[in-house]
Structure formats: structure tokens, C-alpha cells
Design a protein around this motif. Structure first.
Motif, mmCIF file in Angstrom:
data_model
loop_
_atom_site.group_PDB
_atom_site.id
_atom_site.type_symbol
_atom_site.label_atom_id
_atom_site.label_comp_id
_atom_site.label_asym_id
_atom_site.label_seq_id
_atom_site.Cartn_x
_atom_site.Cartn_y
_atom_site.Cartn_z
ATOM 1 N N LEU A 1 0.795 -1.233 0.000
ATOM 2 C CA LEU A 1 0.000 0.000 0.000
ATOM 3 C C LEU A 1 0.832 1.289 0.000
ATOM 4 N N PRO A 2 1.973 1.361 0.706
ATOM 5 C CA PRO A 2 2.758 2.602 0.603
ATOM 6 C C PRO A 2 3.191 2.914 -0.826
ATOM 7 N N ALA A 3 3.561 1.872 -1.579
ATOM 8 C CA ALA A 3 3.926 2.096 -2.982
ATOM 9 C C ALA A 3 2.714 2.542 -3.787
ATOM 10 N N ALA A 4 1.552 2.012 -3.451
ATOM 11 C CA ALA A 4 0.326 2.439 -4.139
ATOM 12 C C ALA A 4 0.036 3.913 -3.828
ATOM 13 N N GLU A 5 0.258 4.324 -2.588
ATOM 14 C CA GLU A 5 0.048 5.723 -2.210
ATOM 15 C C GLU A 5 1.033 6.637 -2.946
#
Length: 404
Positions: free
Chosen positions: A391-395
Motif C-alpha cells: 500500500l505505501p507504494a500504491a500511495e
């Protein structure tokens, strides 16, 4: 059977729409379903009844088209009307504007008087064309190849050229197939057809009726099975979405296809995940009864896993509803607009749709987990931390791409 459903008027019995092109064999399939106990509502028959002599319907037809379209008995002179409407599309639309509402009203009356455990099959020739598919729990399309249909029409006394012209004048097969939850191929012989109808009745219609009446959502099997992306998943979602829109109306802020089946090229379980975003948390309770009445009962009152882990769990509350059709498992995730999970589910989906490299890495992780997990529940639990790690990479992608 026991009367479990609290509403008999249109909210409990299984509502099945049946359609197909001319010469496909709808009447034969309808007869086979009737033999197995289905209650049949034939819209062609109703269309004749609602404009029988002395009815308000024939009076309305006479008011619009004049006495020249009436026969000596005061009923419709079908030959005269046919000459008029085939030559004038606007006249046909005016006639349909009179007859179709009367047919729908009479069909609804018969649905309302059916037993609470009935499987009611409504034979509607123009079901797809007039947008009625979402009003049914399940739509069956009877299909046959064109040479077979032409041969059948020739057997009714129509020459081959006229038969081909009648078929060409109807909506293309793709229009009907798009709304079909089940397609019965009637290109073969009577034995093949009866086998197909029996299988549909025993494996889908009977359990569907039982599940809907008892408000029992179909659970995903614990035996884990991942399959490569199926183009049919998008069409299945659109059919579910249309039914949900009819039930929820303006109570839904938006409805989306989420999860693995919403990402072309990604393998997943054959389960359609649907997210319904509601304007207020209180709506989670308010929509429960309408959804259950229409075949989407509550499965669990639960919550998503907070991300980050120390976030307020109350912000991650959701209610999970499930479908009652054993032929297509679906999960309906109801979330309020303020839910962080509502946003993240769309972000993760769109990121995977956009970035092929990320999508393939995620697919590899899913394959590895599936090989190691003993069942579907263990697989889901093992997949959750992997998604959280991504999720951090998606953000970051969302911030740099301008997503949302």
C-alpha cells in the motif's frame, strides 16, 4: 416448503426472466421448466389478454389509432395493425407505449400472487431490448445458431429469406448475451436440451430459490481454486451492479467492481467483489432489508483491518452481504463514504490495472500463497500482510500520478 421470507409480494419467490431470439426455442424451454414446477408468466399471452375486446387496453389502442385497427368483435385487427406498425416505426413505439406498461403491470400482479416458494419464469421476448433484466433475480437466454433457427421458422411455413430477415430485424445475439446469467444452447436435439434444462433446474434454480427465501448467502468454497482472468467477470459484475442500483437507488454514492476479478490480466478466485459506498454509516443498517429481499442478504457485520494498524478501528467498519445465486458467488462490501478502506480498495485496483509489472509481482505472490495455503481462509489471511506491504507504494503512485 416453509414460508421463511417475510414478504410474499414480489420479495420472496425467485423471479426468472427468459428470453431469446425468434426460432431459438423459448417456448420449448418454458414447457420443460413448467414440467419441473416453474410458474410460467408468458408476456406474449399477456400482450393479447390486455387488449382483448372490452378491455381498457383495446380502448386505448382505438383512441390512438382509430377504429380502423379494430376487428368485427371489437378486438384488435392484427393484420391491419401489423401493416401500420411495420411501415411506421413511430406508430410501433406508440403501440408499445400502450401495451408494454399493461403487460408489465399484469406480470407483476401474477408475480405477487405466486406462492412464496415459487420459481416464477417470465417469458419476455424483448427483455434485453427494453432494459428489464435488472428486475429479475436471474436471466436465462435461449440461443441457437442461425441455420437452426431458420430451419425451425421454415417448419412453421416461413420461407428461408423471410426467416433470415426476421432474425436480422431483431437485436443481435450479443445484446441478449450481455444480460444472460445463464445461456441454454438449443442448437442440438431434444435430449441435449432436456439435459441442459434439468441441470439448470437442479443445480441453480432450486438452490437459488431456497437460498433467497431463507436469506442464505452463498459462501466461497474452502477448497482454494485460483483461475486466470476471465473476461466474463466484467459482464457478471455489470449484471450485479444493475440489480444493486435498482434496489439501492440514490442511497448508494457509487458502486464499483473491486478485488482480483476487477483487474484484467490478474488471476483470482471466481468471486465477484462489489463495493457499495453509502453516504452515511447509518445507511449500512437501513439498506439491509431491501438487499435481503432482493437476494443479497447480510453475511457478516464486520470491519476491515486498519491501515496503519493503530488507526481507529471504528473508522474501518463495514457490512458484508452475499448473493444467493449458486452459479455466481459475489460479495457486496458496504462501506460509508468516510471509510478509509473504501478509498484504498479503489486505489489498489487502479494501481494494479495501470502497472503491469506490479500486477505480475502480485500475481506471483498469489500463486506462491495458493501453493502453500491449505484452504481459502488461510490464503486470505496470508495475503493480507502482503497487500498492506504494497500500500505505501500504491500511495506513492497515487501522489505522483494525480490519482483520485
Amino acid at each position: 416448503m416453509g414460508d421463511v421470507c417475510p414478504k410474499v409480494d414480489n420479495g420472496c419467490m425467485l423471479r426468472v426472466g427468459l428470453t431469446g431470439g425468434i426460432g431459438a426455442g423459448k417456448s420449448t424451454v418454458t414447457a420443460l421448466l413448467a414440467e419441473r414446477g416453474a410458474v410460467i408468466v408468458d408476456s406474449d399471452v399477456l400482450a393479447r389478454e390486455v387488449i382483448a375486446p372490452g378491455t381498457p387496453g383495446i380502448g386505448a389502442v382505438s383512441d390512438v389509432f382509430g377504429a380502423d385497427v379494430l376487428g368485427a368483435d371489437g378486438g384488435l385487427d392484427r393484420a391491419a395493425m401489423a401493416r401500420l406498425v411495420f411501415a411506421d416505426p413511430e406508430a410501433r413505439r406508440r403501440l408499445e407505449g400502450i401495451i408494454h406498461p399493461l403487460v408489465r403491470a399484469e406480470a407483476e400482479r401474477r408475480f405477487a400472487t405466486a406462492p412464496s416458494d415459487a420459481i416464477v419464469v417470465n417469458d419476455v421476448p424483448l427483455l434485453a431490448e427494453v432494459g428489464l433484466a435488472p428486475t429479475f433475480d436471474l436471466v436465462i437466454v435461449v440461443a441457437a445458431d442461425q441455420p437452426t433457427r431458420v430451419a425451425r421458422l421454415a417448419g412453421r411455413g416461413m420461407n428461408a429469406e423471410d426467416a433470415a430477415a426476421r432474425i436480422a430485424a431483431q437485436a443481435p445475439d450479443a445484446v441478449r448475451d450481455a444480460v444472460a446469467d445463464a445461456i441454454i444452447d438449443n442448437s442440438g436435439g431434444p435430449v441435449e436440451l432436456e439435459t441442459a434444462v434439468e441441470r439448470l433446474w437442479m443445480e441453480r434454480l432450486l438452490p437459488f430459490e431456497h437460498n433467497k427465501r431463507h436469506r442464505t448467502p452463498v459462501k466461497r468454497p474452502e477448497e482454494l481454486a485460483l483461475v486466470e482472468y476471465q473476461p466474463t467477470w466484467a459482464a457478471a459484475y455489470r449484471r450485479i451492479e444493475a440489480r444493486l442500483l435498482r434496489v439501492l437507488d440514490d442511497r448508494a454514492v457509487r458502486i464499483d467492481h473491486i478485488g482480483s476479478t476487477s483487474v484484467p490480466g490478474l488471476l483470482g478466485k471466481d468471486v465477484i467483489d462489489v463495493q457499495v459506498i453509502l453516504s452515511e454509516a447509518s445507511d449500512l443498517l437501513d439498506v439491509a432489508e431491501p438487499l435481503a429481499d432482493n437476494g443479497f442478504p447480510l453475511s457478516s457485520d464486520t470491519a476491515d483491518t486498519p491501515f496503519p494498524a493503530d488507526d481507529d478501528p471504528a473508522r474501518w467498519r463495514k457490512r458484508l452481504h452475499g448473493g444467493t445465486d449458486p452459479g455466481q458467488i459475489c460479495h457486496i462490501h458496504l462501506r460509508p463514504a468516510a471509510s478509509p478502506a473504501a478509498r484504498l480498495s479503489l486505489l489498489f485496483r487502479d494501481w494494479l490495472r495501470t502497472d503491469a509489472a506490479v500486477r505480475e509481482r502480485y500475481a506471483d505472490a498469489k500463486r506462491r500463497l495458493a501453493a502453500e495455503a491449505p484452504n481459502a481462509s488461510a490464503y486470505a489471511a496470508a495475503k493480507e500482510p502482503i497487500v498492506s506491504e504494497m500500500l505505501p507504494a500504491a500511495e506513492h503512485w497515487a501522489a505522483t500520478s494525480g490519482w483520485g
